[in-house]
Motif scaffolding. Structure first.
Motif, PDB file in Angstrom:
ATOM      1  N   LYS A   1      -1.307  -0.432 -11.157  1.00 14.97           N
ATOM      2  CA  LYS A   1      -0.156   0.048 -10.417  1.00 14.97           C
ATOM      3  C   LYS A   1      -0.394  -0.339  -8.966  1.00 14.97           C
ATOM      4  CE  LYS A   1       2.696   4.120  -9.511  1.00 14.97           C
ATOM      5  NZ  LYS A   1       2.834   5.589  -9.729  1.00 14.97           N
ATOM      6  N   LEU A   2       0.469  -1.191  -8.435  1.00  5.77           N
ATOM      7  CA  LEU A   2       0.247  -1.786  -7.120  1.00  5.77           C
ATOM      8  C   LEU A   2       1.519  -1.748  -6.287  1.00  5.77           C
ATOM      9  CD1 LEU A   2      -1.442  -3.605  -5.121  1.00  5.77           C
ATOM     10  CD2 LEU A   2      -0.481  -5.566  -6.373  1.00  5.77           C
ATOM     11  N   THR A   3       1.391  -1.224  -5.075  1.00  4.70           N
ATOM     12  CA  THR A   3       2.485  -1.303  -4.108  1.00  4.70           C
ATOM     13  C   THR A   3       1.936  -1.885  -2.817  1.00  4.70           C
ATOM     14  OG1 THR A   3       2.114   0.975  -3.356  1.00  4.70           O
ATOM     15  CG2 THR A   3       3.775   0.645  -5.067  1.00  4.70           C
ATOM     16  N   VAL A   4       2.661  -2.858  -2.291  1.00  4.85           N
ATOM     17  CA  VAL A   4       2.254  -3.520  -1.054  1.00  4.85           C
ATOM     18  C   VAL A   4       3.442  -3.565  -0.106  1.00  4.85           C
ATOM     19  CG1 VAL A   4       1.239  -5.575  -0.015  1.00  4.85           C
ATOM     20  CG2 VAL A   4       0.703  -4.999  -2.399  1.00  4.85           C
ATOM     21  N   GLN A   5       3.227  -3.079   1.100  1.00  4.62           N
ATOM     22  CA  GLN A   5       4.186  -3.253   2.186  1.00  4.62           C
ATOM     23  C   GLN A   5       3.525  -4.185   3.194  1.00  4.62           C
ATOM     24  OE1 GLN A   5       7.320  -1.973   2.368  1.00  4.62           O
ATOM     25  NE2 GLN A   5       7.029  -1.049   0.345  1.00  4.62           N
ATOM     26  N   GLY A   6       3.964  -5.437   3.195  1.00  4.00           N
ATOM     27  CA  GLY A   6       3.341  -6.423   4.055  1.00  4.00           C
ATOM     28  C   GLY A   6       4.296  -6.984   5.085  1.00  4.00           C
ATOM     29  N   ASP A   7       3.758  -7.701   6.050  1.00  2.00           N
ATOM     30  CA  ASP A   7       4.577  -8.289   7.121  1.00  2.00           C
ATOM     31  C   ASP A   7       5.196  -9.603   6.654  1.00  2.00           C
ATOM     32  OD1 ASP A   7       2.194  -9.688   7.019  1.00  2.00           O
ATOM     33  OD2 ASP A   7       1.769  -9.562   9.180  1.00  2.00           O
ATOM     34  N   LEU A   8       6.064  -9.495   5.675  1.00  2.00           N
ATOM     35  CA  LEU A   8       6.688 -10.690   5.100  1.00  2.00           C
ATOM     36  C   LEU A   8       7.652 -11.370   6.072  1.00  2.00           C
ATOM     37  CD1 LEU A   8       7.332  -9.504   1.427  1.00  2.00           C
ATOM     38  CD2 LEU A   8       5.467 -10.929   2.308  1.00  2.00           C
ATOM     39  N   HIS A   9       8.013 -10.681   7.145  1.00  2.00           N
ATOM     40  CA  HIS A   9       8.830 -11.324   8.176  1.00  2.00           C
ATOM     41  C   HIS A   9       8.020 -12.383   8.921  1.00  2.00           C
ATOM     42  CE1 HIS A   9       6.636  -8.150  10.275  1.00  2.00           C
ATOM     43  NE2 HIS A   9       6.814  -8.831  11.387  1.00  2.00           N
ATOM     44  N   VAL A  10       6.681 -12.277   8.837  1.00  2.00           N
ATOM     45  CA  VAL A  10       5.801 -13.309   9.417  1.00  2.00           C
ATOM     46  C   VAL A  10       5.640 -14.426   8.396  1.00  2.00           C
ATOM     47  CG1 VAL A  10       3.491 -13.815  10.310  1.00  2.00           C
ATOM     48  CG2 VAL A  10       4.593 -11.619  10.851  1.00  2.00           C
ATOM     49  N   ASP A  11       4.977 -14.125   7.280  1.00  2.00           N
ATOM     50  CA  ASP A  11       4.879 -15.002   6.112  1.00  2.00           C
ATOM     51  C   ASP A  11       4.196 -14.196   5.015  1.00  2.00           C
ATOM     52  OD1 ASP A  11       2.135 -15.024   6.644  1.00  2.00           O
ATOM     53  OD2 ASP A  11       2.070 -17.123   7.277  1.00  2.00           O
ATOM     54  N   SER A  12       3.818 -14.856   3.932  1.00  2.00           N
ATOM     55  CA  SER A  12       3.249 -14.123   2.798  1.00  2.00           C
ATOM     56  C   SER A  12       1.724 -14.079   2.808  1.00  2.00           C
ATOM     57  CB  SER A  12       3.743 -14.738   1.482  1.00  2.00           C
ATOM     58  OG  SER A  12       3.387 -16.106   1.391  1.00  2.00           O
ATOM     59  N   HIS A  13       1.105 -14.676   3.832  1.00  2.00           N
ATOM     60  CA  HIS A  13      -0.353 -14.808   3.845  1.00  2.00           C
ATOM     61  C   HIS A  13      -1.061 -13.453   3.781  1.00  2.00           C
ATOM     62  CE1 HIS A  13      -4.043 -17.208   4.977  1.00  2.00           C
ATOM     63  NE2 HIS A  13      -4.460 -15.960   5.151  1.00  2.00           N
ATOM     64  N   HIS A  14      -0.737 -12.550   4.683  1.00  2.00           N
ATOM     65  CA  HIS A  14      -1.448 -11.279   4.743  1.00  2.00           C
ATOM     66  C   HIS A  14      -1.260 -10.464   3.474  1.00  2.00           C
ATOM     67  CE1 HIS A  14      -0.837 -11.806   9.328  1.00  2.00           C
ATOM     68  NE2 HIS A  14      -2.020 -12.274   8.981  1.00  2.00           N
ATOM     69  N   THR A  15      -0.050 -10.474   2.928  1.00  2.00           N
ATOM     70  CA  THR A  15       0.226  -9.718   1.704  1.00  2.00           C
ATOM     71  C   THR A  15      -0.643 -10.215   0.551  1.00  2.00           C
ATOM     72  OG1 THR A  15       2.492  -9.180   2.346  1.00  2.00           O
ATOM     73  CG2 THR A  15       2.006  -9.190  -0.018  1.00  2.00           C
ATOM     74  N   ILE A  16      -0.727 -11.517   0.362  1.00  2.00           N
ATOM     75  CA  ILE A  16      -1.463 -12.074  -0.770  1.00  2.00           C
ATOM     76  C   ILE A  16      -2.972 -11.976  -0.552  1.00  2.00           C
ATOM     77  CG2 ILE A  16      -1.944 -14.229  -2.028  1.00  2.00           C
ATOM     78  CD1 ILE A  16       1.081 -14.862  -1.670  1.00  2.00           C
TER      79      ILE A  16
END
Length: 197
Positions: free
Chosen positions: A54-69
């Motif tokens: 069970k995974l939830t991620v709130q990442g800075d996708l307005h920048v790019d997907s690097h930090h989230t992944i």
């Protein structure tokens, strides 16, 4: 067998992640990262490795997907390490050669406690969906170093980028499942040193 599970939370200025992970699961996954193709890859990882997540991620996708992944890889590596505990009785090694249509990917793992990533794949597009293909390597690098895992991934054949990525995640799942499995013949840990740290 003890319940080999972990709950990991990571909050930074770039991402907020909560992960519940079980090694000895049934392949159930509830994943929300905001990156559709990445969700699909993680779902395949769970389904084929019989891991529950069970995974939830709130990442800075307005920048790019690097930090989230990358940060998801860090957290998943931490969860694997925590769920394995002292590694008593595990097989330690796992490998799988996974075919998917024209694609063939090899994954080999040693849960030695010593991190290393060997990654031999190339992609011919910059993105699959909204996921940058160069981040496939970054994801597995993060896992290998936080889990303390010797991880080798190699594309043997393949031209379709979707197939290559999906075969990679599935091969990793199958190899990890094998490496984490309990072998009744193993007394303590499978190491001449008596430890895998």
């Amino acid at each position: 067998m003890n319940n080999r599970s972990a709950v990991i939370r990571r909050n930074t200025k770039e991402t907020e992640i909560t992960l519940e992970f079980t090694l000895d699961g049934t392949g159930k996954a509830k994943i929300e990262t905001g990156i559709g193709f990445f969700d699909h890859m993680l779902d395949s990882f769970c389904r084929h490795g019989f891991f529950d997540m069970k995974l939830t991620v709130q990442g800075d996708l307005h920048v790019d997907s690097h930090h989230t992944i990358e940060d998801t890889g860090i957290v998943l590596g931490q969860a694997i390490k925590s769920a394995l505990g002292d590694k008593q009785g595990i097989s330690r090694y796992g490998s799988f050669l996974l075919p998917m249509d024209e694609t063939l990917v090899l994954c080999a793992i040693d849960l030695s406690g010593r991190p290393y990533l060997g990654f031999d794949e190339e992609y011919t597009v910059d993105r699959i969906g909204s996921m940058d293909t160069e981040l496939v390597r970054e994801f597995f690098y993060a896992i290998s170093y936080t889990a303390g895992m010797n991880l080798h991934i190699k594309k043997i054949n393949g031209v379709n980028n979707h197939h290559i990525a999906e075969a990679t995640f599935k091969a990793f799942a199958k190899a990890l499942d094998a490496a984490c499995s309990i072998d009744q013949r193993v007394q303590g840990v499978l190491s001449a040193k008596g430890t895998m740290d």
